[in-house]
Design a protein around this motif. Structure first.
Motif, PDB file in Angstrom:
ATOM      1  N   ARG C   5     -85.238 -31.167 -24.718  1.00 55.46           N
ATOM      2  CA  ARG C   5     -86.200 -30.560 -23.947  1.00 55.46           C
ATOM      3  C   ARG C   5     -85.869 -29.067 -23.617  1.00 55.46           C
ATOM      4  N   ILE C   6     -86.491 -27.858 -23.978  1.00 52.51           N
ATOM      5  CA  ILE C   6     -85.888 -26.624 -24.026  1.00 52.51           C
ATOM      6  C   ILE C   6     -87.029 -25.695 -23.271  1.00 52.51           C
ATOM      7  N   VAL C   7     -86.391 -24.937 -22.399  1.00 54.04           N
ATOM      8  CA  VAL C   7     -87.191 -23.989 -21.901  1.00 54.04           C
ATOM      9  C   VAL C   7     -86.839 -22.489 -22.374  1.00 54.04           C
ATOM     10  N   PHE C   9     -87.216 -18.425 -21.650  1.00 53.74           N
ATOM     11  CA  PHE C   9     -87.528 -17.363 -20.747  1.00 53.74           C
ATOM     12  C   PHE C   9     -87.592 -16.067 -21.792  1.00 53.74           C
ATOM     13  N   VAL C  33     -90.083 -26.494 -27.187  1.00 56.08           N
ATOM     14  CA  VAL C  33     -89.842 -25.488 -26.602  1.00 56.08           C
ATOM     15  C   VAL C  33     -91.117 -25.215 -25.455  1.00 56.08           C
ATOM     16  N   ARG C  34     -90.946 -24.905 -24.411  1.00 50.89           N
ATOM     17  CA  ARG C  34     -91.860 -24.392 -23.448  1.00 50.89           C
ATOM     18  C   ARG C  34     -91.283 -23.038 -22.978  1.00 50.89           C
ATOM     19  N   ILE C  35     -92.421 -22.147 -23.112  1.00 45.34           N
ATOM     20  CA  ILE C  35     -92.317 -20.671 -22.856  1.00 45.34           C
ATOM     21  C   ILE C  35     -92.726 -20.236 -21.513  1.00 45.34           C
ATOM     22  N   VAL C  36     -91.721 -19.596 -20.828  1.00 43.52           N
ATOM     23  CA  VAL C  36     -92.104 -19.040 -19.406  1.00 43.52           C
ATOM     24  C   VAL C  36     -92.049 -17.507 -19.616  1.00 43.52           C
ATOM     25  N   PHE C  48     -82.511 -19.150 -13.066  1.00 46.69           N
ATOM     26  CA  PHE C  48     -83.679 -19.281 -13.926  1.00 46.69           C
ATOM     27  C   PHE C  48     -82.984 -20.504 -14.762  1.00 46.69           C
ATOM     28  N   ALA C  52     -83.395 -24.590 -14.715  1.00 50.68           N
ATOM     29  CA  ALA C  52     -83.811 -25.288 -15.844  1.00 50.68           C
ATOM     30  C   ALA C  52     -82.879 -26.499 -16.236  1.00 50.68           C
ATOM     31  N   GLY C  56     -83.420 -30.614 -15.875  1.00 44.41           N
ATOM     32  CA  GLY C  56     -83.507 -31.674 -16.901  1.00 44.41           C
ATOM     33  C   GLY C  56     -83.371 -31.213 -18.371  1.00 44.41           C
ATOM     34  N   ALA C  57     -83.647 -29.720 -18.201  1.00 39.18           N
ATOM     35  CA  ALA C  57     -83.586 -29.138 -19.654  1.00 39.18           C
ATOM     36  C   ALA C  57     -82.333 -29.546 -20.366  1.00 39.18           C
TER      37      ALA C  57
END
Lengths: 290, 679, 140
Positions: C5-7, C9, C33-36, C48, C52, C56-57
């Protein structure tokens, strides 16, 4: 010592300052002294037990000290670096206080030490000292003592940690930081912690868990180190203040090394020297960026 | 309790092919803050937008999330739609489930999970959004143009013609700049003064243009829309309103040794002088460095002696009584809303003494110390009908027509050893022009041009340069010159013909060096006064090299002409008009509206450490004194000027106590986005 | 199979637009990947990243404009220094900074973004779930 007391007496009698902040003896070793009466200047001493960084009393967040009036502060060369940092960040104005520099031959790691000043007892902050003769203060008293003994080398300790495999290093820090009770003594004693409202106290939103919880302990110490990078004067009072004996100054010392090697900057006692905080060079190294 | 509406777009098949939009809408409907969650084929269409508007009214929404394409495409569309339905535009966000989800993933459950995740993150973010209004700043619709050369004049005329007031500040006594010194202009070979002077007169006479000649900018304060400029009007000693321009003063002036700047030192002038016959305004100025009276006055003051009047023949000869030795410089303040920097250029000098430590002169050309080694502007004056030789090209040393002229391109330019690595852009063209003018003037004259490349990229430019070689017979030799020296009455030019593969020596009567274009002296000091940045040569920096070439990073300050980079007249004029357009856009409303994505300081928690000030590339951080009721200063905190802040948020990240919030991307919004992701 | 699970930025002007271009070009990418979206890398606080990981990232990506191209002219220079310090600090505390990818991706580099996403996903997959992060197992 007489020169120090005479100067203190002069400054108080002339009304140039309302209080002289220095060191005095007590049952439990040396402690900071706040002398407002010229008749009391004989309380002031300076010897190798005077480890405290009194520059912290110039931090404007210490409202109770400000109320004592215009101060003269006794500073060693290393303490003067913290004063320079406060000046650089416009927390104090040079004309609002007097500095009494003392020539220093090294200090013990604790203010109640007895016995000789040697490699085992000397404070780690004295390693490689280049400011035994302070240059920022307008008054400097005392004779220059002999070169201090070479003691605990923080560079060597950092190197030892970096030589470990990452998992072992993480285990070391997890173990150490698990002891943190979040008393925030490290923050309170630091002269450069000038925030009116510390980030850990910000609740909307709460970036860092403020209570003694493993999750927030790491976030707190990482943040504290990051916020002091390029600003920390290396006095290591934070580590001395820590009731749990966690080697937190190693984090600051490590980052000071990165600031020196990567950004060519060392925190000094010249308030006009630019800070690396909020600065950059167009050719800063970026080998870690893809 | 938040009332968020979620609208999941199919975008035809674009999203629906890989994302189960109905399922996304269904999952998000369970979120406690979501009161309405639907999916629809085309959200950006009229019926799609009406779905949003109707839902706002029907469900009393206080936040909207449209899950569709990239916000770069349609965020403005949906913000406008919401605003029309009475919901503040900044309570609308978009979740990018097309470019960043549907289009890059196959049709698998993970893709729909990801889309749902992204929507939930936006729902949590929008719950933290606050209504924002565009920031309105009043604008003084007057432009300041620094520099009265062709670029400055063009910008000023364009702005004035659009009905706005302009102030031109020119440091020389006359408008015109270097273009007024040119004899003819490429590629048409029209007379430079003939096309320029009508523009100079237009600028002088335009009812909306106020002209300060022989003046410089002393100080600039304020910010976009609200500048105050202090102008130093240097002491002319001549009242230009009463002066009739008769010239009697110049005829009687005994000081005749000053080098004439307009004629590039090729002749001398009197101390009271008009720079050139077509000067605008055509009124003289007294050069205090060469005037006998002022020199005596300076000596007397230095020795503490009383000042006595010396000479002053010009004042006595003046029938209009326009000359006075009493005045000095005057400082004048003006309010303006925008500044155009059109300061032009100076030529690189090949001399031994250089104005900058990184520049070197051309020792191999004898540092250009021979009178018959001239630069491009000096050649223009020789070729010019109003010049020191009446338009005849004659050697400065002996007044004879040169039988052979060597033209050397790239003198200084493209030469890192001399400190200038760039190309000056105009020299290939004007050298071709010079070669042709010479050969028209001296029939049978031999023109040899040493070049590295021929850069003739404009309209008709290539044909122009080839004309010099093919029709006029100029000899183009590809190679550089290694030495020039005097021997037996000739200038020996030692070069190389790289295409022929042999060294080449030319016995010349005159050498014309096409020297590099550099920014004006004092440009760095001026740039610092304006808070604009410059490169290592002093050329002023544009905001973005491709997309914002006439703006600077300082809001409200614009660039035109050679102050930004070397360029020719057509490009300078085009750029000046572009700059004028930007200025006029700024002036088009009495208040300028900016996106409210700006930073704000919480002054209660700010400790005044000013890390933010150091982080700001735009100088938007100000110092604010917090005082008690008796006026005692308690502390100094940071304050951000919403007119100047560009909304990058670097200050917010640099602030150790997080006392700065960036509207649109606040801490709370970012925190909520991270917390909402299923990690 | 472990799905990291990847965030991410990213800055609005370069990397976010580059990611859009990757989408327009239909470049296949891992779904992890989830983009902020943020205005500039200058806005990105190391907290940040910390948050993340606390949530749990398993990995984080920080990406913005190339030096010299920053839409706000200097934000990425500040970010570069800030992240140099933070990355070294992470390594010093034993947190594998390999779990964070720092990249410069311009608006025209759709393929590079796809490579960063796919490369990071595979690298984090090989590193495994981030279980060593202090306190992350106690996330609510």
């Amino acid at each position: 010592m007489n020169a120090l007391r005479d100067l203190a007496r002069q400054l108080l009698e002339a009304g140039e300052v309302k209080v002289v902040i220095g060191y005095e003896d007590s049952r439990r070793g040396v402690r900071p002294a706040f002398v407002s009466d010229p008749a009391d200047v004989d309380r002031l001493i300076f010897d190798a037990r005077c480890v405290h960084n009194l520059a912290t009393y110039l931090n404007p967040r210490r409202g109770h000290v400000k109320r004592l009036g215009r101060a003269a502060v006794v500073v060693k060369g290393c303490d003067a670096r913290a004063v320079a940092g406060l000046l650089r960040e416009q927390q104090i104005a040079r004309e609002d206080f007097v500095l009494i520099g003392v020539r220093c031959g090294g200090v013990f790691d604790t203010p109640d030490a007895t016995g000789p000043l040697d490699a085992a007892s000397i404070a780690p902050r004295c390693h490689g000292c280049t400011v035994r003769e302070p240059s920022l203060p307008e008054h400097v008293v005392g004779d220059l003592p002999p070169e201090p003994p070479v003691g605990r080398d923080l560079d060597a300790e950092v190197a030892r940690l970096m030589a470990m495999p990452a998992a072992e290093r993480l285990a070391f820090w997890n173990r150490e930081l698990a002891k943190c009770v979040r008393c925030y003594a490290c923050r309170q004693v630091c002269p450069l912690c000038v925030c009116e409202r510390c980030i850990v106290d910000k609740t909307q939103p709460r970036w860092i868990e403020p209570s003694a919880h493993t999750r927030g302990n790491l976030a707190w110490h990482l943040t504290r180190a990051q916020h002091l990078a390029g600003r920390c004067s290396g006095c290591s009072e934070c580590e001395r203040a820590c009731p749990e004996g966690i080697p937190i100054h190693l984090l600051n010392h490590f980052l000071a090394g990165v600031v020196r090697d990567a950004f060519d900057h060392v925190v000094g006692d010249d308030p006009d020297a630019p800070a690396p905080v909020g600065a950059f060079r167009k050719d800063d190294a970026e080998e870690f960026i893809v | 309790m938040a009332r968020i509406g979620v609208f999941v777009c199919h975008c035809g098949e674009n999203i629906a092919r890989t994302v189960d939009c109905a399922a996304v809408a269904g999952s998000v409907a369970d979120h406690p803050s979501v009161v309405c969650s639907v999916d629809y084929k085309y959200m950006c269409s009229d019926p799609g937008q009406n779905l949003v508007k109707d839902a706002i009214t029907e469900h009393g929404l206080d936040g909207v999330v449209v899950a569709a394409c990239s916000p770069h495409m349609h965020l403005k569309t949906f913000r406008r739609a919401a605003s029309n339905a009475g919901l503040n535009a900044y309570l609308v966000e978009m979740a990018n489930i097309r470019e960043q989800c549907a289009w890059i993933h196959p049709r698998t459950p993970e893709t729909t999970v990801k889309a749902t995740d992204l929507v939930r993150a936006m729902v949590e973010k929008v719950k933290q959004n606050v209504p924002l209004e565009p920031i309105r700043i009043p604008v003084t619709p007057t432009a300041l143009v620094i520099g009265g050369g062709i670029a400055g004049i063009q910008a000023a005329l364009d702005i004035a013609e659009a009905g706005r007031d302009v102030i031109i500040v020119e440091k020389e006594p006359s408008l015109g700049g270097h273009m007024s010194q040119l004899s003819e202009t490429f590629p048409t070979l029209d007379c430079s003064q003939c096309i320029l002077t009508p523009r100079m007169v237009d600028a002088y006479q335009h009812p909306r243009i106020k002209l300060y000649t022989y003046s410089e900018v002393e100080k600039l304060e304020g910010y976009i829309g609200n500048f105050e400029v202090t102008i130093r009007k240097k002491g002319r000693s001549v009242d230009i309103d009463t002066c009739t321009g008769c010239g009697a003063c110049m005829e009687v002036c005994p000081s005749k040794k000053a080098l004439d700047e307009f004629d590039m030192g090729l002749r001398t002038r009197t101390a009271v002088y008009t720079p050139f016959p077509q000067a605008v305004p055509n009124k003289p100025v007294i050069d205090r460095e060469h005037c006998l009276h002022y020199k005596a006055e300076a000596r007397a003051i230095a020795r503490g002696k009383p000042v006595k009047a010396v000479c002053q023949k010009c004042a006595k000869a003046c029938a209009a009584d326009a000359i006075s030795f009493d005045g000095g410089d005057e400082l004048i303040k003006e309010k303006v809303g925008a500044v155009v920097v059109a300061t032009g250029f100076q030529l690189y000098s090949v001399a031994k003494d250089q104005p900058e430590p990184y520049l070197e002169g051309y020792g191999e050309y004898g540092y250009g110390a021979d009178p018959d080694i001239v630069d491009g502007l000096q050649f223009e004056r020789l070729a010019s009908a109003s010049g020191p030789t009446g338009g005849k090209i004659l050697c400065p040393s002996n007044g004879q027509a040169p039988k052979t002229i060597v033209f050397i391109q790239c003198t200084g330019s493209r030469d890192p050893a001399k400190g200038i690595e760039y190309c000056s852009g105009v020299c290939c063209m004007y050298t071709a022009k010079h070669a042709m003018l010479y050969q028209h003037s001296v029939h049978g004259g031999r023109a040899v041009v040493f070049y590295m490349d021929i850069r003739a990229t404009g309209k008709g430019y290539d044909a122009f340069t080839r004309r010099a070689a093919e029709e006029s017979g100029a000899e183009y030799v590809r190679g550089r010159v290694s030495a020039i020296y005097r021997a037996d009455g000739k200038l020996v030019v030692k070069g190389v013909d790289t295409l022929g593969g042999e060294p080449m020596t030319v016995q010349a009567d005159m050498v014309v060096l096409a020297t590099a274009i550099r920014p004006q002296p004092g440009i760095k000091e001026l740039a610092q006064k304006l808070s604009i940045s410059y490169d290592q040569h002093g050329f002023l920096n544009e905001a973005h090299p491709k997309l914002r070439p006439v703006e600077t990073n300082t809001a409200g300050i614009f660039l035109a002409g050679c102050s930004q980079a070397p360029r020719d007249i057509p490009d300078s004029v085009a750029m000046a008009s572009a700059t004028a357009a930007k200025v006029l856009a700024l002036f088009s409303r009495s208040e300028m509206e900016r996106e409210p994505q700006v930073a704000k300081v919480d002054q209660a928690t700010c400790s005044g450490c000013f890390h933010c000030e150091r982080a700001c590339a735009y100088g938007a951080v100000e110092h604010l004194e917090v005082k008690d009721r008796r006026g005692n200063v308690l502390r100094v905190v940071a304050q951000i000027n919403p007119g100047v802040c560009q909304g990058c948020g670097t200050c917010a990240a640099n602030c150790p106590s997080k006392s700065i919030e960036l509207d649109g991307f606040t801490d709370a919004q970012v925190f909520a986005s991270i917390q909402a992701l299923s990690l | 199979m472990f799905e990291p699970r990847i965030v991410a930025f990213v800055c609005n002007w370069c990397t976010y637009t580059g990611a859009d271009l990757a989408g327009t070009s239909r470049l296949p990418m891992a779904t992890n990947v989830r983009i902020v979206r943020l205005p500039c890398t200058g806005r990105i606080d190391p907290l940040f990243i910390v948050k993340a990981f606390e949530r749990g990232a398993d990995g984080v990506i920080v990406s913005g404009c190339h030096p010299g191209d920053c839409h706000y002219s200097e934000g990425n220079y500040h970010a570069r220094r800030r992240f140099r310090l933070f990355k070294e600090l992470m390594d010093f505390t034993g947190i594998d900074s390999d779990r964070v990818t720092f990249s410069w991706v311009s608006a025209s580099q759709g393929q590079k973004w796809a490579d960063v996403v796919n490369g990071t996903t595979e690298r984090i997959r090989a590193l495994g779930p981030f279980e060593g992060y202090p306190g992350s197992e106690e996330v609510a």
